[in-house]
Write an enzyme that holds these catalytic residues in place. Sequence first.
Site, PDB file in Angstrom:
ATOM      1  N   THR A  13       0.767  -1.125   0.029  1.00  0.00           N
ATOM      2  CA  THR A  13      -0.139   0.209   0.024  1.00  0.00           C
ATOM      3  C   THR A  13       0.776   1.311  -0.135  1.00  0.00           C
ATOM      4  O   THR A  13       0.130   2.312   0.011  1.00  0.00           O
ATOM      5  CB  THR A  13      -0.896  -0.157   1.296  1.00  0.00           C
ATOM      6  OG1 THR A  13       0.059  -0.152   2.486  1.00  0.00           O
ATOM      7  CG2 THR A  13      -2.121  -1.095   1.306  1.00  0.00           C
ATOM      8  N   VAL A  16       6.401   3.020  -2.707  1.00  0.00           N
ATOM      9  CA  VAL A  16       7.184   2.038  -3.658  1.00  0.00           C
ATOM     10  C   VAL A  16       6.261   0.639  -4.130  1.00  0.00           C
ATOM     11  O   VAL A  16       5.926   0.171  -5.035  1.00  0.00           O
ATOM     12  CB  VAL A  16       8.344   1.502  -2.703  1.00  0.00           C
ATOM     13  CG1 VAL A  16       9.108   0.297  -3.610  1.00  0.00           C
ATOM     14  CG2 VAL A  16       9.186   2.620  -2.380  1.00  0.00           C
ATOM     15  N   ARG A  41      -3.574  -1.866   9.493  1.00  0.00           N
ATOM     16  CA  ARG A  41      -4.434  -0.761   9.095  1.00  0.00           C
ATOM     17  C   ARG A  41      -5.255  -0.951   7.691  1.00  0.00           C
ATOM     18  O   ARG A  41      -6.068  -0.365   7.521  1.00  0.00           O
ATOM     19  CB  ARG A  41      -3.653   0.695   9.007  1.00  0.00           C
ATOM     20  CG  ARG A  41      -3.136   1.138  10.309  1.00  0.00           C
ATOM     21  CD  ARG A  41      -2.241   2.287  10.173  1.00  0.00           C
ATOM     22  NE  ARG A  41      -1.113   2.100   9.459  1.00  0.00           N
ATOM     23  CZ  ARG A  41       0.142   1.955  10.005  1.00  0.00           C
ATOM     24  NH1 ARG A  41      -0.019   1.754  11.229  1.00  0.00           N
ATOM     25  NH2 ARG A  41       1.380   1.554   9.321  1.00  0.00           N
ATOM     26  N   SER A  42      -4.359  -1.583   7.127  1.00  0.00           N
ATOM     27  CA  SER A  42      -4.740  -1.721   5.458  1.00  0.00           C
ATOM     28  C   SER A  42      -5.595  -3.000   5.228  1.00  0.00           C
ATOM     29  O   SER A  42      -5.883  -3.252   4.005  1.00  0.00           O
ATOM     30  CB  SER A  42      -3.479  -1.593   4.572  1.00  0.00           C
ATOM     31  OG  SER A  42      -2.719  -0.354   4.779  1.00  0.00           O
ATOM     32  N   ARG A 101      21.325  -3.643   4.288  1.00  0.00           N
ATOM     33  CA  ARG A 101      22.225  -3.225   3.092  1.00  0.00           C
ATOM     34  C   ARG A 101      23.765  -3.437   3.502  1.00  0.00           C
ATOM     35  O   ARG A 101      24.396  -3.999   2.466  1.00  0.00           O
ATOM     36  CB  ARG A 101      21.903  -1.881   2.809  1.00  0.00           C
ATOM     37  CG  ARG A 101      20.402  -1.802   1.978  1.00  0.00           C
ATOM     38  CD  ARG A 101      20.331  -0.240   1.458  1.00  0.00           C
ATOM     39  NE  ARG A 101      19.116  -0.184   1.096  1.00  0.00           N
ATOM     40  CZ  ARG A 101      18.265   1.084   1.195  1.00  0.00           C
ATOM     41  NH1 ARG A 101      18.696   1.783   1.905  1.00  0.00           N
ATOM     42  NH2 ARG A 101      17.158   0.969   0.779  1.00  0.00           N
ATOM     43  N   CYS A 131      17.475   4.774  -2.810  1.00  0.00           N
ATOM     44  CA  CYS A 131      17.293   5.317  -4.032  1.00  0.00           C
ATOM     45  C   CYS A 131      18.136   6.385  -4.731  1.00  0.00           C
ATOM     46  O   CYS A 131      18.311   6.339  -6.038  1.00  0.00           O
ATOM     47  CB  CYS A 131      15.770   5.642  -4.062  1.00  0.00           C
ATOM     48  SG  CYS A 131      15.733   6.929  -2.649  1.00  0.00           S
ATOM     49  N   SER A 161       9.224  12.085  -2.989  1.00  0.00           N
ATOM     50  CA  SER A 161       8.643  10.812  -2.792  1.00  0.00           C
ATOM     51  C   SER A 161       9.619   9.608  -2.437  1.00  0.00           C
ATOM     52  O   SER A 161       9.159   8.812  -1.982  1.00  0.00           O
ATOM     53  CB  SER A 161       7.833  10.320  -4.220  1.00  0.00           C
ATOM     54  OG  SER A 161       8.883  10.167  -5.351  1.00  0.00           O
ATOM     55  N   GLY A 162      11.009  10.277  -2.275  1.00  0.00           N
ATOM     56  CA  GLY A 162      11.939   9.304  -1.697  1.00  0.00           C
ATOM     57  C   GLY A 162      11.735   9.355  -0.099  1.00  0.00           C
ATOM     58  O   GLY A 162      12.091   8.293   0.614  1.00  0.00           O
ATOM     59  N   ARG A 249      17.419  17.910  -0.503  1.00  0.00           N
ATOM     60  CA  ARG A 249      15.823  17.659  -1.113  1.00  0.00           C
ATOM     61  C   ARG A 249      15.366  18.746  -1.828  1.00  0.00           C
ATOM     62  O   ARG A 249      15.664  19.944  -1.491  1.00  0.00           O
ATOM     63  CB  ARG A 249      15.079  17.507   0.195  1.00  0.00           C
ATOM     64  CG  ARG A 249      13.734  16.907  -0.203  1.00  0.00           C
ATOM     65  CD  ARG A 249      13.749  15.362  -0.360  1.00  0.00           C
ATOM     66  NE  ARG A 249      14.103  14.622   0.760  1.00  0.00           N
ATOM     67  CZ  ARG A 249      14.311  13.240   0.664  1.00  0.00           C
ATOM     68  NH1 ARG A 249      13.901  12.356  -0.531  1.00  0.00           N
ATOM     69  NH2 ARG A 249      14.310  12.633   1.719  1.00  0.00           N
ATOM     70  N   HIS A 256      15.061  11.230  -8.794  1.00  0.00           N
ATOM     71  CA  HIS A 256      16.151  12.047  -8.199  1.00  0.00           C
ATOM     72  C   HIS A 256      17.180  12.348  -9.318  1.00  0.00           C
ATOM     73  O   HIS A 256      17.171  11.701 -10.513  1.00  0.00           O
ATOM     74  CB  HIS A 256      17.004  11.128  -7.230  1.00  0.00           C
ATOM     75  CG  HIS A 256      16.063  10.659  -5.985  1.00  0.00           C
ATOM     76  ND1 HIS A 256      15.182  11.420  -5.426  1.00  0.00           N
ATOM     77  CD2 HIS A 256      16.289   9.748  -5.068  1.00  0.00           C
ATOM     78  CE1 HIS A 256      14.572  10.928  -4.280  1.00  0.00           C
ATOM     79  NE2 HIS A 256      15.671   9.774  -4.137  1.00  0.00           N
TER      80      HIS A 256
HETATM   81  N1  LIG Z   1      10.486   6.100  -1.661  1.00  0.00           N
HETATM   82  C1  LIG Z   1      11.440   5.720  -2.263  1.00  0.00           C
HETATM   83  O1  LIG Z   1      11.855   6.404  -3.305  1.00  0.00           O
HETATM   84  C2  LIG Z   1      12.299   4.779  -1.836  1.00  0.00           C
HETATM   85  C3  LIG Z   1      13.528   4.130  -2.449  1.00  0.00           C
HETATM   86  C4  LIG Z   1      14.372   3.075  -2.172  1.00  0.00           C
HETATM   87  C5  LIG Z   1      13.755   2.457  -0.901  1.00  0.00           C
HETATM   88  N2  LIG Z   1      12.725   2.944  -0.280  1.00  0.00           N
HETATM   89  C6  LIG Z   1      12.543   2.153   1.095  1.00  0.00           C
HETATM   90  O2  LIG Z   1      11.206   1.194   0.677  1.00  0.00           O
HETATM   91  C7  LIG Z   1      10.540   1.194   2.002  1.00  0.00           C
HETATM   92  C8  LIG Z   1       9.380   1.606   1.619  1.00  0.00           C
HETATM   93  O3  LIG Z   1       9.142   2.943   1.520  1.00  0.00           O
HETATM   94  P1  LIG Z   1       7.925   3.896   0.928  1.00  0.00           P
HETATM   95  O4  LIG Z   1       8.547   5.140   0.436  1.00  0.00           O
HETATM   96  O5  LIG Z   1       7.003   2.991  -0.006  1.00  0.00           O
HETATM   97  O6  LIG Z   1       7.083   4.157   2.176  1.00  0.00           O
HETATM   98  P2  LIG Z   1       5.517   4.535   2.375  1.00  0.00           P
HETATM   99  O7  LIG Z   1       5.053   5.122   1.294  1.00  0.00           O
HETATM  100  O8  LIG Z   1       5.613   5.095   3.769  1.00  0.00           O
HETATM  101  O9  LIG Z   1       5.047   3.095   2.738  1.00  0.00           O
HETATM  102  C9  LIG Z   1       5.326   1.992   3.747  1.00  0.00           C
HETATM  103  C10 LIG Z   1       4.703   0.632   3.750  1.00  0.00           C
HETATM  104  O10 LIG Z   1       5.031  -0.185   4.759  1.00  0.00           O
HETATM  105  C11 LIG Z   1       3.846  -0.715   5.367  1.00  0.00           C
HETATM  106  N3  LIG Z   1       3.945  -0.778   6.719  1.00  0.00           N
HETATM  107  C12 LIG Z   1       4.401   0.171   7.720  1.00  0.00           C
HETATM  108  N4  LIG Z   1       4.428  -0.372   8.977  1.00  0.00           N
HETATM  109  C13 LIG Z   1       3.942  -1.654   8.893  1.00  0.00           C
HETATM  110  C14 LIG Z   1       3.872  -2.676   9.874  1.00  0.00           C
HETATM  111  N5  LIG Z   1       4.153  -2.785  11.104  1.00  0.00           N
HETATM  112  N6  LIG Z   1       3.704  -3.969   9.301  1.00  0.00           N
HETATM  113  C15 LIG Z   1       3.405  -4.071   7.860  1.00  0.00           C
HETATM  114  N7  LIG Z   1       3.456  -3.259   7.058  1.00  0.00           N
HETATM  115  C16 LIG Z   1       3.714  -1.958   7.440  1.00  0.00           C
HETATM  116  C17 LIG Z   1       2.651   0.470   5.078  1.00  0.00           C
HETATM  117  O11 LIG Z   1       1.465  -0.148   5.276  1.00  0.00           O
HETATM  118  P3  LIG Z   1       0.091   0.628   5.642  1.00  0.00           P
HETATM  119  O12 LIG Z   1      -0.289   1.441   4.142  1.00  0.00           O
HETATM  120  O13 LIG Z   1      -0.866  -0.407   6.105  1.00  0.00           O
HETATM  121  O14 LIG Z   1       0.633   1.577   6.528  1.00  0.00           O
HETATM  122  C18 LIG Z   1       3.128   0.742   3.587  1.00  0.00           C
HETATM  123  O15 LIG Z   1       2.515  -0.004   2.596  1.00  0.00           O
HETATM  124  C19 LIG Z   1      11.341   2.042   3.129  1.00  0.00           C
HETATM  125  O16 LIG Z   1      12.022   1.113   3.651  1.00  0.00           O
HETATM  126  C20 LIG Z   1      12.080   2.989   2.197  1.00  0.00           C
HETATM  127  O17 LIG Z   1      13.303   3.620   3.037  1.00  0.00           O
HETATM  128  C21 LIG Z   1      11.975   3.883  -0.571  1.00  0.00           C
END
Ligand SMILES: NC(=O)c1ccc[n+]([C@@H]2O[C@H](COP(=O)([O-])OP(=O)(O)OC[C@H]3O[C@@H](n4cnc5c(N)ncnc54)[C@H](OP(=O)(O)O)[C@@H]3O)[C@@H](O)[C@H]2O)c1
Length: 352
Positions: A13, A16, A41-42, A101, A131, A161-162, A249, A256
């Site tokens: 959800t 990413v 929550r989801s 990592r 990223c 969005s990072g 940022r 990026h």
């Molecule tokens: N955004 C980027 O550009 C990017 C790039 C590389 C790596 N990442 C990494 O990828 C990961 C996700 O990033 P994002 O940007 O997609 O974050 P995000 O938009 O905040 O989404 C977080 C996700 O994790 C789920 N989640 C949170 N707490 C949880 C729990 N206790 N149990 C199960 N699921 C849980 C959330 O579910 P709910 O919707 O139910 O809360 C949601 O699906 C992070 O580690 C981030 O550092 C992100």
Amino acid sequence: MTGKPTLAVVGATGAVGAVMLQILSQHADVWGEIRLLASPRSAGRKLVVRGAETEVLALSEEALEGVDVAMFDVPDEVAAHWAPIAAAKGAVVVDNSAAFRLDPDVPLVVPEVNPHAVRTRPRGIVASPNCTTLSMIVAVGALHAEFGLAGLVVSSYQAVSGAGRAGVDTLRAQLSLVAGTELGTNPGDVRRAVGDDTGPFAGPIALNVVPWAGTLADDGWSSEELRVRAESRKILDRPGLPVSVTCVRVPVLTTHSLAVHARFENEVSVERAHEILATAPGVVLCDNPAAGEFPTPADVVGTDPTWVGRVRRSLDDPAALELFVCGDNLRKGAALNTAQIAELVAAEIGAA
Ligand SMILES: NC(=O)c1ccc[n+]([C@@H]2O[C@H](COP(=O)([O-])OP(=O)(O)OC[C@H]3O[C@@H](n4cnc5c(N)ncnc54)[C@H](OP(=O)(O)O)[C@@H]3O)[C@@H](O)[C@H]2O)c1
């Protein structure tokens, strides 16, 4: 294993996760069941993957039963807890968070650069880089293979969005507060307009740039800057490589950009660099400033490759190149790289 492997997308959800579902719908279908997991929550939400509405389940031990490959797109602490549980249940985990990592027993993989590393995974976990690292490393890796990298100095221009959905929501909310105003002409006026809540950023992000990403580390460095350094060294297998990074940022939604000063062991030429970048898998060369052609986030967003332009030989060092690089942080910077790694694993376990 008989039949196609079962895949779990943990964090389906999130920012990413949403791009991951698009990619899974677009790529050749190597998966059997695809299970979508997120926080409680989801649970019960319906998301579309491969054209079918699929119910989101809460992450639990039961939900990980029978999973062959588990992609983790969740916060670091959630991955740190649940990835070893998934691995202990027999899944190969492909983790997008920072939790593993730099673990020496976890390979850090970019399929265009070090695909062989995916096969050695003592903890049953494979990590995908940050990223910011991913937005440059495919292009830098291609040049390294030819010229031998001797050092990097990098400045990033990182999209909101990072920082996940919270980052996107913060920029959109702040833009609505400043649009059509004269703000940005007096000290502090943007800050007063957007208020104290700057979301995941260290200052206002609308009409501004913020030279900070991550948390405070030693000697004034940010955690994000140290990550890019350590991850680049690990992926390129150059433990002592000098790498200096300044992370900034900017008010861009997704993609990026990085200005890269790359120093090599041997003299370089722009012509040879162009040839390498024009033919490297996963790279698009877009370098014709006379015609106004160079990559920008507005043009690159939503695409898979790393785009490279502004290739110049340093005026002071015949062994150094200056580059401007753009990559969609949610595609190659996150979901796409994870999907590529998972597909390598699927091919391996399918062939076993
Ligand atoms: N955004 C980027 O550009 C990017 C790039 C590389 C790596 N990442 C990494 O990828 C990961 C996700 O990033 P994002 O940007 O997609 O974050 P995000 O938009 O905040 O989404 C977080 C996700 O994790 C789920 N989640 C949170 N707490 C949880 C729990 N206790 N149990 C199960 N699921 C849980 C959330 O579910 P709910 O919707 O139910 O809360 C949601 O699906 C992070 O580690 C981030 O550092 C992100």
